[in-house]
Design a protein around this motif. Structure first.
Motif, PDB file in Angstrom:
ATOM      1  N   GLN A   1      71.803 -20.621  -7.023  1.00  0.00           N
ATOM      2  CA  GLN A   1      72.338 -19.566  -7.006  1.00  0.00           C
ATOM      3  C   GLN A   1      71.750 -19.038  -8.636  1.00  0.00           C
ATOM      4  N   LEU A   2      71.667 -19.776  -9.815  1.00  0.00           N
ATOM      5  CA  LEU A   2      70.698 -19.094 -10.958  1.00  0.00           C
ATOM      6  C   LEU A   2      69.286 -19.145 -10.496  1.00  0.00           C
ATOM      7  N   LYS A   3      68.477 -19.379  -9.504  1.00  0.00           N
ATOM      8  CA  LYS A   3      67.283 -19.534  -8.901  1.00  0.00           C
ATOM      9  C   LYS A   3      67.572 -18.025  -8.212  1.00  0.00           C
ATOM     10  N   ARG A   4      67.989 -18.483  -7.463  1.00  0.00           N
ATOM     11  CA  ARG A   4      68.292 -16.400  -6.744  1.00  0.00           C
ATOM     12  C   ARG A   4      68.545 -15.547  -7.443  1.00  0.00           C
ATOM     13  N   GLN A   5      69.463 -15.834  -8.670  1.00  0.00           N
ATOM     14  CA  GLN A   5      69.278 -14.533  -9.731  1.00  0.00           C
ATOM     15  C   GLN A   5      68.156 -14.056 -10.912  1.00  0.00           C
TER      16      GLN A   5
END
Length: 415
Positions: free
Chosen positions: A83-87
């Motif tokens: 999720q952090l990577k997608r952000q």
């Protein structure tokens, strides 16, 4: 840099590193953990909490249960990382403690990001903690060896994935297989000598939970565990209490630590370890001179060390406790077990006294020596503080920790 910290109970060992990087002001710092931090985090640190989506399954083989638990945590951590990577977050380095499994799948979320892992301990069948105490450790058989072997499954997978590793002491590094030791730097987390200054003035007092007040100058003996249990020598120390009181009838013995459960090793088969060993000495000691302080807040803990005239630290051949180094930094006179992790820090007659872990008589006699010979106690305590500051202070350790992070992040160290 963009730095990602991963620790089940963040900040853990990363508190001072995180503060130092935050003070530099030119980094993005993200931390991942399973609970709200108990310690206030530096301004600007983003904290991400992840939680397991399921518990252990039914009828899991007992030898695989711990591995399954770590896989469940690793799955939760990887999902939060994705999720952090997608952000848009792309770390330049991941600094993480692999002990609870969280790091297992992160190399597949960010395949090209270097990972600096904090390695605490590798379980060995012989020569360390596993076969140290014949009183409470059953004779080795293949089932017990299999349990230790499976405890290392997560560690081995993480060692293979790590770009580089760091361990706090040479003894702890020595527990790992030789093929990995050359990829483990030895740098201690560091102790805050400012928070743990040397002995206080004569006006210092401390009120314990039983209402008893301790004062500077009294013959106070301290013994500290996170949890009162055999791994940290509670049985040897409690068995020494009648002998200590015989030699020092006015002594005030203060035992710090949680009185239920264990932090390491096996639970007591009947009740709690504290109660079992206190029952052994029932009727042979003076209860008025013994105080169980429970788990103290950090400020009270440091004040207790400043009041202590003899501090006893015992441990299996296992992870070294911060409390020993904090006691040294307050110039406590130390009685330590002659076990490998302690002998890396304490030299007998130089900055403390070393005794046989299993000998209540030797413990009592060493404590008595320190209480009778205050000149010796002060000399040993002063040298203990000097050694703690020279080898384990934040001023000594933190720059080396930060340099290691830079080297691993740049690719100069590791793959």
């Amino acid at each position: 840099m963009n730095v990602l910290f991963v620790h089940q109970g963040f900040p853990g060992q990363y508190l001072h590193i995180c503060r130092a990087l935050a003070q530099q002001g030119n980094h993005r710092l993200v931390a991942m953990g399973m609970q709200q931090p108990r310690t206030p985090l530096p301004k600007g640190v983003q904290h991400v909490i992840y939680g397991a989506s399921r518990g252990n399954g039914q009828d899991v083989h007992p030898l695989a249960l711990e591995t399954e638990t770590k896989v469940i945590r690793a799955e939760a951590c990887a999902a939060a990382a994705e999720q952090l990577k997608r952000q848009g977050f792309q770390p330049d380095i991941i600094c993480g403690h692999p002990g609870w499994g969280e790091l297992l799948f992160l190399p597949y979320v960010w395949p090209d990001v270097p990972i600096l892992m904090y390695q605490e301990f590798y379980y060995q069948i012989r020569g360390f903690d596993y076969d140290f105490d014949p009183e409470f450790q059953a004779e080795l058989n293949w089932q017990k060896c299999a349990k230790a072997h499976m405890k290392n499954a997560n560690t081995l997978l993480n060692l293979e994935a790590a770009s580089w590793n760091v361990a706090p002491t040479g003894f702890q590094r020595s527990s790992f297989p030789e093929r990995f030791q050359q990829r483990i730097s030895v740098i201690h987390d560091g102790i805050d000598a400012g928070a743990a200054p040397a002995k206080a003035n004569a006006g210092l007092t401390l009120t314990l939970r039983d209402g008893q007040e301790l004062r500077q100058g009294e013959p106070i003996i301290t013994f500290v565990n996170r949890t009162i249990e055999p791994y940290r020598g509670c049985h040897s120390f409690m068995r020494s209490i009648p002998l200590i009181q015989e030699l020092q009838p006015n002594a005030r013995i203060v035992i710090v630590g949680a009185e239920q459960g264990v932090s390491y090793g096996s639970v007591c088969p009947q009740g709690e370890w504290k109660d079992r060993f206190m029952a052994e000495i029932e009727g042979s000691y003076d209860p008025s001179g013994l105080h169980f302080a429970g788990s103290l807040g950090y400020a009270d803990f440091l004040n207790l060390l400043k009041l202590s005239q003899a501090h006893v630290y015992l441990t299996y051949p296992f992870v070294l406790s911060w409390s020993l180094l904090e006691a040294m930094s307050t110039a406590c006179a130390i009685v330590g077990s002659a076990t490998a992790p302690v002998m890396e820090v304490i030299r007998d007659g130089h900055n403390g006294l070393l005794v046989d872990f299993f000998s209540p008589k030797a413990i009592a006699e060493a404590v008595d020596q320190l209480l009778r010979d205050r000149k010796l106690a002060k000399q040993l305590g002063a040298q203990a503080r000097n050694d703690a500051l020279a080898r384990y202070s934040l001023e000594r350790c933190l720059p080396r920790q930060l340099e290691l992070i830079d080297l691993v992040a740049s690719g100069a160290l590791g793959r």
